[in-house]
Design a protein around this motif. Structure first.
Motif, short mmCIF file in Angstrom:
data_model
loop_
_atom_site.label_atom_id
_atom_site.label_comp_id
_atom_site.label_asym_id
_atom_site.label_seq_id
_atom_site.Cartn_x
_atom_site.Cartn_y
_atom_site.Cartn_z
N THR A 29 0.85 -1.20 0.00
CA THR A 29 0.00 0.00 0.00
C THR A 29 0.88 1.25 0.00
O THR A 29 0.59 2.23 -0.68
CB THR A 29 -0.94 -0.02 1.23
N SER A 39 -4.32 -4.04 4.81
CA SER A 39 -5.38 -4.14 3.79
C SER A 39 -6.02 -5.51 3.92
O SER A 39 -5.33 -6.53 3.87
CB SER A 39 -4.79 -4.02 2.39
N ASP A 57 -3.52 -3.01 -5.61
CA ASP A 57 -2.88 -3.14 -4.30
C ASP A 57 -3.44 -4.41 -3.67
O ASP A 57 -4.57 -4.43 -3.19
CB ASP A 57 -3.20 -1.89 -3.45
MG LIG Z 1 -1.79 -2.95 2.27
#
Ligand SMILES: [Mg+2]
Ligand SMILES: Nc1ncnc2c1ncn2[C@@H]1O[C@H](COP(=O)(O)OP(=O)(O)OP(=O)(O)O)[C@@H](O)[C@H]1O
Length: 323
Positions: A88, A195, A228
């Motif tokens: 990220t 994430s 991502d």
């Molecule tokens: Mg991430």
């Protein structure tokens, strides 16, 4: 050839890997008995150590892909690697470091400005996440579970996903900020801001000649994707339980399918006949959506993010093998 990049994350611990930008290799150091022939040396199109900025990574390999998307060639840039390795950070950036998306948008709109006397551009953006195998529109979060269709004209596409017109890099970043608010993040013991979904920001670029004197209107269209991925994780390392553990299992499973697809594609590339040439793109939403980026009509850069510390060795080797 697919441009492959390996990027080492900054950590306080002493790195156990030696990054050689001259031969574009990474090999394990300080371990008696470990030699290149032991499978501990990995070659890439480019390698970057902990001192390299995202801007340097971008200029070396992604910029060219971004610029060619303005001329009708599809492009995809994605970050792969274990949790907390800097995916990220690379794709989206943070307050101290510009990410690939912002750097790319500056180039896209500089090109629109440069060519605006001769070409008319129309740019539309979508921003989605794949969370536990469900597609969510981050710019319209009430809509979920979009079906994936395929036809000859459009290739593989997400049905009913509405693009939003963008006229500047600022428009894209502002929409990305809105989307971020709806994206699934969660705290694990490996990453405070991990994430929990794969995200894909896509810019559809369409342009046509302004000069119609020859009666020919040459339309160019392409898609530029920024992916991502959520990172692979060992539940014992992240300490995930309950919902986080469920997410972790879903992330690992879709990354496993991505690994299988890449491995079959490379078997095909080497002319091996294994599996009768079948590539199981349909086994996960991620591989289905990325089908043309992985298997065909796109220029693709894969940035493999790795942790250089001894505790990350197993994951780092797996990421480098993937690359
Ligand atoms: Mg991430
Ligand atoms: N090259 C780097 N330089 C400085 N800080 C970095 C670098 N790479 C990562 N970081 C920092 O490390 C932390 C983890 O990075 P990031 O969230 O990007 O990991 P990730 O690979 O996206 O993890 P996950 O798969 O859990 O989402 C962040 O605080 C980020 O700012």
């Amino acid at each position: 050839m697919r441009p492959l990049i390996a990027r080492e994350r900054k950590v306080k611990a002493q790195p156990i890997w030696l990054v050689d930008p001259y031969s574009n290799t990474i090999m394990q150091k300080n371990s008696p008995g470990v030699r290149a022939s032991d499978g501990n040396r990995f070659g890439f199109n480019n390698v970057f150590d902990t001192h390299s900025s995202t801007e340097h990574v971008y200029n070396t390999l992604a910029k060219d892909i971004v610029v060619s998307s303005m001329n009708g060639i599809n492009g995809t840039i994605f970050a792969y690697g274990q949790t907390s390795s800097g995916k990220t950070y690379t794709i989206k950036g943070d307050s101290k470091s510009l990410g690939v998306i912002e750097l790319a948008m500056n180039d896209v709109f500089a090109n629109v400005e440069k060519d605006k006397k001769t070409r008319e551009f129309s740019l539309q953006m979508t921003y989605i996440e794949i969370y536990n195998e469900t597609i969510r529109d981050l710019l319209n979060p009430n809509e979920t579970n979009f079906p994936i269709y395929e036809n000859k004209e459009r290739g593989v596409y997400i049905n009913n996903l509405q693009g939003i017109t963008v006229n500047s890099a600022k428009d894209v970043l502002s929409l990305m900020g809105e989307g971020e608010a709806h994206r699934h993040y969660g705290r694990t013991s490996m990453n405070d801001f991990s994430s929990r979904s794969h995200t894909i920001l896509t810019l559809a670029v369409c342009s046509k000649n302004k000069d119609m004197s020859e009666g020919i209107n040459k339309i160019r269209s392409s898609q530029l994707n920024f992916v991502d991925l959520a990172g692979s994780e060992r539940l014992t390392q992240t300490g995930a339980t309950g919902m986080r553990a469920e997410e972790g299992r879903s992330i690992n499973k879709s990354l496993m399918f991505l690994g299988i697809v890449i491995s079959r594609l490379s078997e095909q590339g080497k002319g091996l006949t294994a599996n009768q040439g079948h590539i199981p793109f349909r086994d996960s939403k991620l591989t289905r959506i990325l089908q043309s980026s992985l298997g065909g009509n796109s220029r693709t850069a894969i940035i493999c993010n790795v942790g250089p510390a001894a505790q990350d060795r197993e994951h780092t080797v797996s990421t480098l093998r993937f690359g």
